[in-house]
Design an enzyme around this catalytic site. Sequence first.
Site, PDB file in Angstrom:
ATOM      1  N   LYS A  77       0.951  -1.053  -0.182  1.00 13.80           N
ATOM      2  CA  LYS A  77       0.255   0.058   0.075  1.00 13.80           C
ATOM      3  C   LYS A  77       0.848   1.837  -0.071  1.00 13.80           C
ATOM      4  O   LYS A  77       1.030   2.287  -0.830  1.00 13.80           O
ATOM      5  CB  LYS A  77      -0.502   0.043   1.458  1.00 13.80           C
ATOM      6  CG  LYS A  77      -1.479   1.898   1.520  1.00 13.80           C
ATOM      7  CD  LYS A  77      -2.632   1.108   0.948  1.00 13.80           C
ATOM      8  CE  LYS A  77      -4.003   2.301   1.590  1.00 13.80           C
ATOM      9  NZ  LYS A  77      -4.104   3.223   1.482  1.00 13.80           N
ATOM     10  N   ARG A 126     -15.351   1.303  23.394  1.00 13.16           N
ATOM     11  CA  ARG A 126     -14.531   2.697  23.368  1.00 13.16           C
ATOM     12  C   ARG A 126     -13.193   2.731  24.432  1.00 13.16           C
ATOM     13  O   ARG A 126     -12.496   2.967  23.804  1.00 13.16           O
ATOM     14  CB  ARG A 126     -15.305   4.223  23.480  1.00 13.16           C
ATOM     15  CG  ARG A 126     -14.175   5.412  22.985  1.00 13.16           C
ATOM     16  CD  ARG A 126     -15.841   6.572  23.216  1.00 13.16           C
ATOM     17  NE  ARG A 126     -14.346   7.692  23.309  1.00 13.16           N
ATOM     18  CZ  ARG A 126     -14.279   8.680  23.856  1.00 13.16           C
ATOM     19  NH1 ARG A 126     -15.745   8.753  25.073  1.00 13.16           N
ATOM     20  NH2 ARG A 126     -13.289  10.078  22.460  1.00 13.16           N
ATOM     21  N   ASN A 158      -7.403   9.357  16.319  1.00 12.29           N
ATOM     22  CA  ASN A 158      -8.413   9.705  17.441  1.00 12.29           C
ATOM     23  C   ASN A 158      -8.816   8.866  18.479  1.00 12.29           C
ATOM     24  O   ASN A 158      -8.263   7.937  18.504  1.00 12.29           O
ATOM     25  CB  ASN A 158     -10.276  10.088  16.840  1.00 12.29           C
ATOM     26  CG  ASN A 158     -10.374  11.383  16.702  1.00 12.29           C
ATOM     27  OD1 ASN A 158      -9.935  12.142  17.573  1.00 12.29           O
ATOM     28  ND2 ASN A 158     -11.015  11.143  15.116  1.00 12.29           N
ATOM     29  N   ASP A 186     -13.147  21.322  13.705  1.00  8.24           N
ATOM     30  CA  ASP A 186     -14.266  21.836  14.757  1.00  8.24           C
ATOM     31  C   ASP A 186     -14.746  23.462  14.207  1.00  8.24           C
ATOM     32  O   ASP A 186     -16.157  23.503  13.342  1.00  8.24           O
ATOM     33  CB  ASP A 186     -15.002  21.155  16.271  1.00  8.24           C
ATOM     34  CG  ASP A 186     -14.067  20.041  16.705  1.00  8.24           C
ATOM     35  OD1 ASP A 186     -15.329  18.990  16.374  1.00  8.24           O
ATOM     36  OD2 ASP A 186     -13.271  19.932  15.512  1.00  8.24           O
ATOM     37  N   ARG A 189     -15.693  23.933  10.548  1.00  6.14           N
ATOM     38  CA  ARG A 189     -17.246  23.714  10.107  1.00  6.14           C
ATOM     39  C   ARG A 189     -18.228  24.053  11.279  1.00  6.14           C
ATOM     40  O   ARG A 189     -18.983  24.614  10.457  1.00  6.14           O
ATOM     41  CB  ARG A 189     -17.116  22.392  10.572  1.00  6.14           C
ATOM     42  CG  ARG A 189     -16.535  21.041  10.239  1.00  6.14           C
ATOM     43  CD  ARG A 189     -17.012  19.890  11.376  1.00  6.14           C
ATOM     44  NE  ARG A 189     -16.069  18.644  10.131  1.00  6.14           N
ATOM     45  CZ  ARG A 189     -15.594  17.368  10.906  1.00  6.14           C
ATOM     46  NH1 ARG A 189     -15.756  17.744  12.014  1.00  6.14           N
ATOM     47  NH2 ARG A 189     -15.135  16.551  10.116  1.00  6.14           N
ATOM     48  N   HIS A 213     -12.195  16.891  21.949  1.00  9.56           N
ATOM     49  CA  HIS A 213     -12.526  17.026  19.999  1.00  9.56           C
ATOM     50  C   HIS A 213     -13.813  15.729  20.110  1.00  9.56           C
ATOM     51  O   HIS A 213     -13.166  14.851  20.392  1.00  9.56           O
ATOM     52  CB  HIS A 213     -11.335  16.811  19.397  1.00  9.56           C
ATOM     53  CG  HIS A 213     -12.200  16.294  17.908  1.00  9.56           C
ATOM     54  ND1 HIS A 213     -12.666  17.145  16.813  1.00  9.56           N
ATOM     55  CD2 HIS A 213     -11.530  14.921  17.086  1.00  9.56           C
ATOM     56  CE1 HIS A 213     -12.539  16.437  16.059  1.00  9.56           C
ATOM     57  NE2 HIS A 213     -13.049  15.387  15.953  1.00  9.56           N
TER      58      HIS A 213
END
Length: 355
Positions: A77, A126, A158, A186, A189, A213
Amino acid sequence: MSPVHKSSSGSSLGPGGLDLTQAFFKPISSADPPSPTKRHTKISVVGAGNVGMAIAQTILTQDVADELVIVDVDPDKLRGEMLDLQHAAAFLPRTKIMASVDYAVTVGSDLCIVTAGARQNPGESRLNLLQRNVSLFRNIVPPLVKYSPDTILLIVSNPVDVLTYVTWKLSGFPSNRVLGSGTNLDSSRFRFLIADHLDVNAQDVQAYIVGEHGDSSVALWSSISVGGVPVLNFLEKQQIAYEKETLENIHKAVVESAYEVISLKGYTSWAIGYSAANLARSILRDQRKIHPVSVLAKGFYGVEGGDVFLSLPAQLGRGGVLGVANIHLTDEEAQRLRDSANTILEVQAQLNLGI
């Protein structure tokens, strides 16, 4: 795995590998060597996924670096992505592009951008995902530090705030040389949605989202200005009624926008690519611009209780994080920021860092 290296140089295309450069150009007589003050900028991107390649592509098109290195664990890749970028050389500013599975290729980097991260398995918590990412970072951060001890580390993976904290701990770097992309995107946006609402250019909108975030991010409504006019202050002075619910809906749309993009196309890439390249430019060109990025927040805006990284309006330059802007917060905004810090600290407390 064998390293993937840059394509062989065209200077040795002559018979028997003869270096054609000497024959092609007649040197200037009595020329001085290049000025030692000229900076050669090198950026390394770790992770050749959608986000990593969007960042690499944007850095190339914006002419931010003289040398771009991509590191990944998948050699095929990696080589494919490297060749694909190299083949665009005629359309791009001159940048040396290299790729390898070996971190030695990152030596002498001015900026290292980490995008690599473990993917969430079905039904995985999580916290478990985060713990796997911590293990991954134990294999990423030390070699970056080894080969580029003076670099600046920019984390995009993240959950960015916790992983920026993990990187800071693993690196042993001073906090000004470790930052996360945080709420820079953010806030972009946010500015877009406000600009769309008011039918103005987003570049004329000054607006920040700070904190985590994620879901506990904080919109700083009190300090929003358009063309230098403080928006809420103006509305109150003109006695123009506005619904607080409208404001909350705009912030909610910001928080949910990434989820919407992911549900539609499977991942986000272009906007974070531009966001990271924007940060790279501010840092390497010593722009001293203010960006809402994830920094060590302890001691700022009343954030206490432990070492925590979250987004604050920070000035960025060649030294990394130069300072944090003293923006006035309302009591409600300050409390929400502290709550956001506590949300991150609670997650960090459950981690096994093994440091």
